[in-house]
Enzyme design. Structure first.
Site, PDB file in Angstrom:
ATOM      1  N   HIS A  78      36.734  27.073   6.885  1.00 34.20           N
ATOM      2  CA  HIS A  78      36.553  28.220   5.973  1.00 34.20           C
ATOM      3  C   HIS A  78      36.863  29.498   6.742  1.00 34.20           C
ATOM      4  CE1 HIS A  78      33.774  30.167   2.699  1.00 34.20           C
ATOM      5  NE2 HIS A  78      34.763  30.980   3.048  1.00 34.20           N
ATOM      6  N   HIS A 136      35.048  28.508  -3.629  1.00 39.42           N
ATOM      7  CA  HIS A 136      33.854  29.267  -3.281  1.00 39.42           C
ATOM      8  C   HIS A 136      32.882  29.172  -4.454  1.00 39.42           C
ATOM      9  CE1 HIS A 136      36.306  30.916  -0.134  1.00 39.42           C
ATOM     10  NE2 HIS A 136      35.444  31.857   0.208  1.00 39.42           N
ATOM     11  N   GLU A 153      27.802  31.530  -3.273  1.00 38.22           N
ATOM     12  CA  GLU A 153      27.678  32.522  -2.194  1.00 38.22           C
ATOM     13  C   GLU A 153      26.775  33.631  -2.746  1.00 38.22           C
ATOM     14  OE1 GLU A 153      31.374  34.537  -1.322  1.00 38.22           O
ATOM     15  OE2 GLU A 153      30.616  35.416   0.551  1.00 38.22           O
TER      16      GLU A 153
HETATM   17  N1  ADE Z   1      37.695  36.419   0.323  1.00 37.02           N
HETATM   18  C1  ADE Z   1      37.569  36.622   1.643  1.00 37.02           C
HETATM   19  N2  ADE Z   1      36.311  36.376   2.032  1.00 37.02           N
HETATM   20  C2  ADE Z   1      35.623  35.995   0.934  1.00 37.02           C
HETATM   21  C3  ADE Z   1      34.291  35.588   0.693  1.00 37.02           C
HETATM   22  N3  ADE Z   1      33.380  35.530   1.657  1.00 37.02           N
HETATM   23  N4  ADE Z   1      33.933  35.286  -0.572  1.00 37.02           N
HETATM   24  C4  ADE Z   1      34.834  35.347  -1.558  1.00 37.02           C
HETATM   25  N5  ADE Z   1      36.094  35.716  -1.372  1.00 37.02           N
HETATM   26  C5  ADE Z   1      36.501  36.029  -0.139  1.00 37.02           C
HETATM   27 ZN    ZN Z   2      35.241  32.735   2.116  1.00 38.85          ZN
END
Ligand code: ADE
Ligand code: ZN
Length: 362
Positions: free
Chosen positions: A42, A222, A225
């Site tokens: 990642h 993703h 988060e």
């Molecule tokens: N693009 C780059 N870093 C990211 C992240 N942590 N979350 C979502 N999109 C991203």
């Molecule tokens: Zn990311």
């Protein structure tokens, strides 16, 4: 390492020594984290653009920057959430125009990865960030792909590319991006989904991911988060991804944790990113230990290392220190990184064997 138990008193005053398993000593766990071979799964390659390289490329390409110098730019890296970071991250990427720029960016990352004993890397890239500025898909992919080939031949790092769709844009835009990338199909192994999460659920991209699945591409996204556990469920069920990027909010839903553990869906976790984007307030509160103890295939990664304060080993060692992770945890994390990677089975066996040798020698 020898530890002396406190002297128990009395005439005999026998000094008892115990031999602790060296893998339980916190110092050794940190050293082990630094030295073990590992995979990075990642890393947004545009997030590895250091301020110095941003300024060098801006000068090379005659791109004006709204910052006076490297220090002023770095001082702007005080983020409150994902969006506050993305605004600066997309602005930084505006200096990338030529194939050599993409190559130089990726090559700089590979040299840092090698110093951290990263032996395999799967790099995210965001073509829409570049094609929207008039940079061709060929320029982006060929520059990155050439750096991946050189990483293999010159540094011994196996590397591949994962094309990410920007989720704040439409599914039609993602579909058009996929079609534009297909002439370069052999240069990327899969697709992902990144950018602003909340308000852009995975299900928005069900059709484009279905098409990618038909094409035999590996699928990641993703989720969890900043977004809720429901987004992780959607990524699993609607998009049918094989890995979840971040995923830390899964812990809010025990049924989801059980499902991720049962299916052994890996999570590519990025501790320093979570700290810098205020997903956690303190690394000591980071969920990594809870993820491991829940039986999940969690891995350590750097996300956007130029913006978040460190590359792979900074993430690894600071997490080990903050959470007092054991050497067994460290070994599990390194092993998980190879298990979760999209390498061929012979390469996976090679990586696992290298890890076993490094553990035995530690
Ligand atoms: N693009 C780059 N870093 C990211 C992240 N942590 N979350 C979502 N999109 C991203
Ligand atoms: Zn990311």
């Amino acid at each position: 390492m020898l530890y002396r138990k406190p002297v128990t008193g009395g005439v005999r005053r026998i000094m008892q020594t115990i031999h602790e398993c060296k893998h339980r000593c916190p110092m050794n766990a940190i050293e082990l984290a630094r030295s073990l071979p590992k995979a990075e799964l990642h890393i947004h390659i545009e997030g590895s653009l250091e301020p110095e390289l941003i300024f060098a490329l801006a000068e090379r390409n005659g791109v004006p920057l709204p910052y006076a110098d490297v220090e002023t730019l770095r001082a702007a890296y005080a983020f409150t959430d994902l969006q506050s970071f993305l605004d600066i991250y997309y602005a930084g990427a505006s200096v990338l125009l030529q194939e050599a720029d993409f190559y130089d960016m990726a090559w700089a990352y590979f040299k840092r990865a090698q110093a951290d004993h990263v032996v395999h890397a799967e790099l995210f890239f965001d073509p829409q960030t570049h094609t929207a500025r008039g940079v061709s898909m060929a320029t982006v992919i060929q520059g990155l792909s050439r750096a991946c080939a050189d990483a293999q031949t010159r540094l011994g790092i196996s590397a591949s590319l994962i094309l990410c769709f920007l989720r704040h844009l439409s599914e039609e835009d993602a579909m058009a991006t996929l079609e534009a990338a297909l002439p370069y199909r052999e240069h990327f192994i899969g697709v992902g989904l990144d950018s602003s999460e909340v308000g852009h659920p995975p299900s928005k991209f069900s059709r484009v991911f279905a098409r990618c699945r038909e094409l035999g591409l590996r699928l990641v996204a993703h989720a969890g988060e900043e977004g809720p556990p429901a987004y992780i469920w959607e990524a699993l069920n609607d998009l049918q991804v094989e890995r979840i990027d971040h995923g830390v909010r899964c812990l809010e839903d025990p049924a989801l944790v059980a499902e991720l553990a049962r299916r052994r869906v890996p999570l590519t976790v990025c501790p320093l990113s979570n700290l810098k984007l205020c997903v956690v307030n303190d690394l000591k509160q980071h969920p990594m230990k809870r993820l491991l103890d829940s039986g999940l295939c969690a891995t350590v990664n750097s996300d956007d290392p130029a913006y978040f304060g460190g590359y792979m080993n900074a993430n690894f060692t600071q997490t080990v220190q903050a959470l007092n992770l054991s050497a067994d945890d460290v070994i599990a994390l390194a092993r998980n990184s190879f298990e979760a990677s999209f390498v061929s089975e012979p390469r996976r066996a090679e990586l696992m064997a290298a890890l076993d040798r490094a553990v035995a020698a530690a």
